[in-house]
Design a protein around this motif. Structure first.
Motif, PDB file in Angstrom:
ATOM      1  N   PRO A 199      50.178 -26.210  13.809  1.00  0.00           N
ATOM      2  CA  PRO A 199      51.078 -27.062  14.590  1.00  0.00           C
ATOM      3  C   PRO A 199      51.071 -28.477  14.028  1.00  0.00           C
ATOM      4  N   ALA A 200      51.976 -29.304  14.515  1.00  0.00           N
ATOM      5  CA  ALA A 200      52.071 -30.677  14.021  1.00  0.00           C
ATOM      6  C   ALA A 200      52.164 -31.648  15.188  1.00  0.00           C
ATOM      7  N   ILE A 201      51.525 -32.798  15.040  1.00  0.00           N
ATOM      8  CA  ILE A 201      51.687 -33.876  16.017  1.00  0.00           C
ATOM      9  C   ILE A 201      52.765 -34.813  15.493  1.00  0.00           C
ATOM     10  N   ARG A 202      53.790 -35.043  16.316  1.00  0.00           N
ATOM     11  CA  ARG A 202      54.935 -35.829  15.890  1.00  0.00           C
ATOM     12  C   ARG A 202      55.160 -37.005  16.840  1.00  0.00           C
ATOM     13  N   LYS A 203      55.939 -37.948  16.366  1.00  0.00           N
ATOM     14  CA  LYS A 203      56.364 -39.060  17.201  1.00  0.00           C
ATOM     15  C   LYS A 203      57.566 -38.619  18.019  1.00  0.00           C
ATOM     16  N   PRO A 204      57.515 -38.746  19.341  1.00  0.00           N
ATOM     17  CA  PRO A 204      58.662 -38.318  20.133  1.00  0.00           C
ATOM     18  C   PRO A 204      59.871 -39.226  19.930  1.00  0.00           C
ATOM     19  N   VAL A 205      61.047 -38.705  20.202  1.00  0.00           N
ATOM     20  CA  VAL A 205      62.245 -39.527  20.239  1.00  0.00           C
ATOM     21  C   VAL A 205      62.116 -40.491  21.420  1.00  0.00           C
ATOM     22  N   HIS A 206      62.542 -41.715  21.212  1.00  0.00           N
ATOM     23  CA  HIS A 206      62.430 -42.727  22.275  1.00  0.00           C
ATOM     24  C   HIS A 206      63.769 -43.430  22.463  1.00  0.00           C
ATOM     25  N   GLY A 207      64.194 -43.538  23.699  1.00  0.00           N
ATOM     26  CA  GLY A 207      65.395 -44.296  24.023  1.00  0.00           C
ATOM     27  C   GLY A 207      65.167 -45.097  25.289  1.00  0.00           C
ATOM     28  N   ASN A 208      66.130 -45.938  25.621  1.00  0.00           N
ATOM     29  CA  ASN A 208      66.042 -46.712  26.853  1.00  0.00           C
ATOM     30  C   ASN A 208      67.356 -46.574  27.603  1.00  0.00           C
ATOM     31  N   TYR A 209      67.266 -46.204  28.876  1.00  0.00           N
ATOM     32  CA  TYR A 209      68.452 -46.004  29.707  1.00  0.00           C
ATOM     33  C   TYR A 209      68.301 -46.771  31.001  1.00  0.00           C
ATOM     34  N   ARG A 210      69.095 -47.813  31.143  1.00  0.00           N
ATOM     35  CA  ARG A 210      69.109 -48.638  32.349  1.00  0.00           C
ATOM     36  C   ARG A 210      67.706 -49.151  32.715  1.00  0.00           C
ATOM     37  N   GLY A 211      66.943 -49.520  31.676  1.00  0.00           N
ATOM     38  CA  GLY A 211      65.623 -50.084  31.894  1.00  0.00           C
ATOM     39  C   GLY A 211      64.492 -49.083  31.950  1.00  0.00           C
TER      40      GLY A 211
END
Length: 566
Positions: free
Chosen positions: A258-270
């Motif tokens: 398996p692999a440890i990855r950086k998650p996708v990150h976004g910001n929605y209305r704070g």
């Protein structure tokens, strides 16, 4: 280990879904230290015991995952793979564990084409070649080793007991076998497990025992991951492959990691939105769609109004068009995640949306973002008093995967190879188009829509969610986020609310029962084709209120769903 001083998070008894389920799955009135929401009450119960005994959310999640592999074999699994997000308020981080299946070393690009060069769906879905190298055991073991406190043997103990002693099956279990009986009976190894010795079906209320699976789980408990990827279990998997012309070899199993990855990150209305990164398309497109919708006054246009659904559908179309072109395994192809999830790119796409009129999907092509997976996938969410949260989604693809049980090992093989693009431009089982980025290659992880998601507010866990549902996973997860953030629904109402879905092609809005006929007429007047179909997803969610109270929402679309806290 993700433990440490943290604000005490208080669960609640206000989980209504349990009341409609079979059996006694009510939440304790005085619930104060942890919450588990899964698609099967037995798995919820076992995971909750772990929290009650001082374990953390990761311990409970791994326990739940193995218990689901026993009690819900149609989708819970050790023969498949998935994704896990782990959030630690104490450490101030969210990590993603990728334990998606991989193509065997013997896989070839054209392995699912017939002699005329056409995609052969039977071969990619119901044959031994349909199975990718399983990742679940390695992924769960990695999560436990890095972030848990239990031993692997302790986390497996409830599953071993449920397999060896058996459990009383609910109607959903017996009905599911009946629905897939013809396919399961095609394989002798599967018929031995899922039918009585006289060939008849198990009935609700009867005990279901899985001795071979118990033995397999005991080998993992005693030997760790080598008890699955090497030795007797590995030999049984390879023997099954050889008997049916499959490709998974001893080296494929031994070399899986398996692999440890950086998650996708976004910001929605704070709110900070963390979701799964490639080889899942889920997180990327959840964030992409939210970015497009953020500029609209969604709260004012109203929950499931024609105006809101129109804007959602138009945003969904554009994201799914991009999915067909750009998404794949980042170990093999470059995926422009930063571009796809950027606010500037969302603004470009938003500019092409007419707020009054549907865009013909045939006119939409993948943009330039530079700088249907089965409804039987399984999701569960767990939070603890230490500030940890786990969002986990895993699958064997179709209900019962390839329908092939590994003889002597007692578990089903996945048919995840169908999630590759067998032929660019030809839709898979869920109507999703794929291209070069998701072509079959040895050692590659196939593209997924699974979207385990954790939302934070000011560095604190706020919403833990995810769902099964194939191509509808992305939009199901999206709508629960919007229901809570935009429409201020409580978590159970957010989970229960009727859902909509658009995936670019086919060019239609799929809606659940419960969307107003008047709303449908308004959408049709805007130029949309609207199709009412079966329920979508089975999202299992937890919301953490500002005062630290946990609220669990178990999806009533799955009769065995259960939310419990203490």
């Amino acid at each position: 280990m993700l433990l440490g001083a943290s604000v005490c998070l208080l669960p609640t008894a206000a989980v209504q879904a349990a009341a409609i389920l079979e059996g006694d799955r009510s939440v304790p009135v005085d619930a104060r230290n942890g919450m588990v929401v899964t698609s099967h009450y037995l798995a919820t119960d076992e995971a909750l015991k772990v929290l009650e005994n001082g374990g953390n959310a990761i311990d409970a999640a791994v326990t739940a995952a193995f218990a689901l592999a026993v009690t819900q074999p149609r989708s819970g699994n050790i023969g498949g793979g998935g994704f896990m997000l782990v959030s630690s308020e104490t450490a101030g981080e969210v990590v993603a564990i990728d334990y998606r299946e991989k193509a065997p070393a013997g896989a070839t690009r054209d392995m699912f084409l017939d002699k005329d060069g056409n995609a052969d769906s039977e071969l990619s879905r119901y044959s031994h070649k349909a199975a990718g190298v399983p990742g679940t055991v390695a992924g769960l073991a990695l999560a436990l080793e890095k972030y848990g406190t239990l031993s692997l043997a302790d986390a497996l103990a409830p599953a071993i007991r449920l397999a060896e002693d058996g459990f009383i099956i609910p109607s959903r279990f017996s009905d599911g076998i009946g629905e897939r009986a013809d396919k399961l009976r095609q394989f002798e190894s599967s018929a031995k497990v899922f039918f009585k010795s006289d060939g008849s079906l198990y009935k609700a209320g009867e005990r279901f025992v899985q001795k071979d699976l118990a033995a397999t789980l005991k080998r993992i408990a005693a030997q760790g991951v080598k008890g699955f990827y090497e030795g007797e279990t590995a030999d049984l998997i390879v023997a099954q492959m050889q008997a049916g012309g499959g490709l998974i070899s001893l080296d494929d199993l031994k070399n899986y990691a398996p692999a440890i990855r950086k998650p996708v990150h976004g910001n929605y209305r704070g709110y900070d939105v963390y979701s799964m990164s490639p080889p899942s398309s889920g997180g990327t497109h959840v964030v992409q769609i939210l970015n497009m919708l953020e500029a609209y006054p969604i709260a004012e246009t109203g929950h499931n109004s024609a105006a809101t659904i129109h804007l959602m559908a138009e945003s969904m179309k554009r994201a799914y068009a991009d999915r067909s072109e750009y998404l794949g395994d980042t170990d093999f192809v470059k995926v422009p995640v930063a571009g796809l999830t950027s606010k500037d790119y969302a603004a470009e796409l938003r500019a092409t949306i007419d707020p009054q009129k549907a865009t013909d999907s045939a006119s939409l092509k993948p943009g330039n973002p530079v700088p249907y997976e089965s409804n039987e996938t399984t999701h569960f969410s767990v939070v603890d008093k230490f500030g940890n949260a786990v969002s986990n989604t895993y699958t064997i693809n179709f209900s019962y995967g390839s329908h092939i049980v590994v003889d002597g090992a007692g578990f089903l093989l996945n048919n995840e190879m169908d999630d590759f693009s067998a032929k660019p431009g030809v839709p898979n089982a869920y109507g999703l188009l794929g291209g070069e980025a998701n072509k079959v290659e040895p050692g590659k992880r196939m593209l997924s829509s699974m979207s385990p998601t954790i939302v934070q507010k000011d560095g604190k866990n706020f919403l833990v969610t995810g769902s099964p549902g194939g191509s509808r996973i992305i939009t199901t997860t999206l709508q629960v986020l919007m229901n809570v953030i935009d429409h201020n629904l409580n978590i159970q109402a957010a989970v229960n609310a009727p859902r909509v879905h658009h995936q670019w092609l086919p060019d239609e809005i799929r809606v659940e029962e419960g969307i107003s006929p008047d709303t449908v007429k308004l959408l049709e007047g805007m130029g949309h084709k609207v199709s009412q179909q079966a329920a979508m997803g089975a999202i299992q969610s937890i919301m953490v209120a500002e005062d630290g109270t946990f609220y669990g929402g178990a999806d009533p679309r799955r009769s065995t769903s259960s939310a419990r806290g203490f």
